[in-house]
Design a protein around this motif. Structure first.
Motif, PDB file in Angstrom:
ATOM      1  N   VAL A  98      -1.215  30.488   9.674  1.00 39.76           N
ATOM      2  CA  VAL A  98      -1.173  29.829   8.366  1.00 39.76           C
ATOM      3  C   VAL A  98      -1.515  28.360   8.543  1.00 39.76           C
ATOM      4  CG1 VAL A  98       0.214  29.284   6.325  1.00 39.76           C
ATOM      5  CG2 VAL A  98       0.687  31.383   7.626  1.00 39.76           C
ATOM      6  N   TYR A  99      -2.478  27.903   7.773  1.00 35.73           N
ATOM      7  CA  TYR A  99      -2.835  26.488   7.710  1.00 35.73           C
ATOM      8  C   TYR A  99      -1.999  25.853   6.607  1.00 35.73           C
ATOM      9  CZ  TYR A  99      -5.758  22.417   6.337  1.00 35.73           C
ATOM     10  OH  TYR A  99      -6.220  21.166   5.995  1.00 35.73           O
ATOM     11  N   LEU A 100      -1.096  24.949   6.965  1.00 38.58           N
ATOM     12  CA  LEU A 100      -0.338  24.190   5.980  1.00 38.58           C
ATOM     13  C   LEU A 100      -1.202  22.997   5.598  1.00 38.58           C
ATOM     14  CD1 LEU A 100       3.340  24.275   7.332  1.00 38.58           C
ATOM     15  CD2 LEU A 100       2.150  25.904   5.850  1.00 38.58           C
ATOM     16  N   LYS A 101      -1.793  23.084   4.430  1.00 35.53           N
ATOM     17  CA  LYS A 101      -2.792  22.114   3.981  1.00 35.53           C
ATOM     18  C   LYS A 101      -2.140  21.048   3.108  1.00 35.53           C
ATOM     19  CE  LYS A 101      -7.106  22.057   1.291  1.00 35.53           C
ATOM     20  NZ  LYS A 101      -7.998  21.408   2.222  1.00 35.53           N
ATOM     21  N   ALA A 102      -2.395  19.793   3.458  1.00 36.97           N
ATOM     22  CA  ALA A 102      -1.894  18.671   2.666  1.00 36.97           C
ATOM     23  C   ALA A 102      -3.001  17.637   2.521  1.00 36.97           C
ATOM     24  CB  ALA A 102      -0.670  18.048   3.331  1.00 36.97           C
ATOM     25  N   SER A 103      -2.985  16.903   1.430  1.00 34.76           N
ATOM     26  CA  SER A 103      -3.997  15.873   1.195  1.00 34.76           C
ATOM     27  C   SER A 103      -3.763  14.684   2.126  1.00 34.76           C
ATOM     28  CB  SER A 103      -3.920  15.395  -0.258  1.00 34.76           C
ATOM     29  OG  SER A 103      -2.719  14.662  -0.451  1.00 34.76           O
ATOM     30  N   PRO A 104      -4.803  13.902   2.396  1.00 27.38           N
ATOM     31  CA  PRO A 104      -4.626  12.702   3.237  1.00 27.38           C
ATOM     32  C   PRO A 104      -3.541  11.766   2.703  1.00 27.38           C
ATOM     33  CG  PRO A 104      -6.963  13.141   2.936  1.00 27.38           C
ATOM     34  CD  PRO A 104      -6.215  14.096   2.030  1.00 27.38           C
ATOM     35  N   GLU A 105      -3.430  11.671   1.376  1.00 26.51           N
ATOM     36  CA  GLU A 105      -2.423  10.791   0.775  1.00 26.51           C
ATOM     37  C   GLU A 105      -1.006  11.266   1.085  1.00 26.51           C
ATOM     38  OE1 GLU A 105      -6.290  10.276  -0.909  1.00 26.51           O
ATOM     39  OE2 GLU A 105      -5.099  12.111  -0.874  1.00 26.51           O
ATOM     40  N   VAL A 106      -0.780  12.569   0.978  1.00 28.88           N
ATOM     41  CA  VAL A 106       0.543  13.135   1.273  1.00 28.88           C
ATOM     42  C   VAL A 106       0.850  12.995   2.762  1.00 28.88           C
ATOM     43  CG1 VAL A 106       1.856  15.306   1.369  1.00 28.88           C
ATOM     44  CG2 VAL A 106       0.616  14.677  -0.714  1.00 28.88           C
ATOM     45  N   LEU A 107      -0.138  13.286   3.601  1.00 27.52           N
ATOM     46  CA  LEU A 107       0.056  13.137   5.051  1.00 27.52           C
ATOM     47  C   LEU A 107       0.419  11.697   5.386  1.00 27.52           C
ATOM     48  CD1 LEU A 107      -2.944  15.311   6.242  1.00 27.52           C
ATOM     49  CD2 LEU A 107      -0.513  15.912   6.406  1.00 27.52           C
ATOM     50  N   TYR A 108      -0.265  10.752   4.770  1.00 26.02           N
ATOM     51  CA  TYR A 108       0.025   9.335   4.987  1.00 26.02           C
ATOM     52  C   TYR A 108       1.476   9.022   4.623  1.00 26.02           C
ATOM     53  CZ  TYR A 108       0.249   4.321   4.235  1.00 26.02           C
ATOM     54  OH  TYR A 108       0.640   3.014   4.269  1.00 26.02           O
ATOM     55  N   GLN A 109       1.933   9.508   3.471  1.00 21.84           N
ATOM     56  CA  GLN A 109       3.315   9.256   3.041  1.00 21.84           C
ATOM     57  C   GLN A 109       4.315   9.827   4.046  1.00 21.84           C
ATOM     58  OE1 GLN A 109       4.294   7.241   0.609  1.00 21.84           O
ATOM     59  NE2 GLN A 109       2.149   6.876   0.165  1.00 21.84           N
ATOM     60  N   HIS A 110       4.059  11.036   4.536  1.00 24.73           N
ATOM     61  CA  HIS A 110       4.958  11.654   5.516  1.00 24.73           C
ATOM     62  C   HIS A 110       4.931  10.904   6.850  1.00 24.73           C
ATOM     63  CE1 HIS A 110       4.823  15.897   3.475  1.00 24.73           C
ATOM     64  NE2 HIS A 110       5.337  14.967   2.694  1.00 24.73           N
TER      65      HIS A 110
END
Length: 175
Positions: A98-110
């Protein structure tokens, strides 16, 4: 027998979702980086410093082959794991991926919360961090997309959302 491998960029929530899924299914959870650290009595950054990225990636591949043989597990891989050797093909043969896909903006926040723990992001300004995430995600995404399933995890900011992601994941995997 259940064998699930979670892939995706650092900060996507592979460990968080993986632990919650494993707990709900009553099976073991493994984080590949933690497994490597336990086996080698070194942190991933120490291994990188001592052996370089190539040395680390060889160890990572060996440990992936070891853990992916275990039964009834949820395995969270490092963000780079699918991008080296034949790792993604191997994972697809061994498990439901499973690829847990997140946007660059969300990844940045995390990631900005745990920046000091991520050697690749250390000492970067917010703008440099965002540019780095966008560029490396673009390079890695073709590997991530080879996973059997994709789950969008842009909304993992609280426990209810994590629980919802686990429910969606179970539906996706039919388990």
């Amino acid at each position: 027998m259940i064998r699930i491998i979670l892939t995706g960029y650092m900060g996507a929530g592979k460990t968080t979702v993986g632990k919650a899924l494993a707990k709900e299914l009553g099976i073991s959870f493994y984080d590949l980086d933690w497994y490597i650290e336990e086996r080698f009595h070194r942190t991933v950054p120490q291994i990188f410093a001592e052996r370089g990225e190539e040395g680390f990636r060889k160890i990572e591949q060996q440990m992936l082959h070891e853990v992916a043989e275990f039964e009834n597990i949820v395995l969270s891989c490092g963000g780079g794991t699918p991008c080296f050797f034949d790792n993604m093909d191997y994972m697809n043969r061994q498990a439901q991926t499973v690829y847990l896909k997140a946007s660059p903006e969300v990844l940045y926040q995390h990631l900005k919360m745990g920046k000091t723990e991520r050697p690749l992001l250390k000492d970067k300004t917010p703008e440099e961090m965002m540019a780095f995430i966008r560029a490396s995600l673009e390079q890695r995404e073709p590997f991530y997309r080879q996973a059997s399933h994709t789950l969008n995890v842009d909304l993992l900011e609280n426990y209810a959302k994590i629980k919802d992601s686990v429910r969606l994941l179970r539906e996706l995997l039919k388990i």
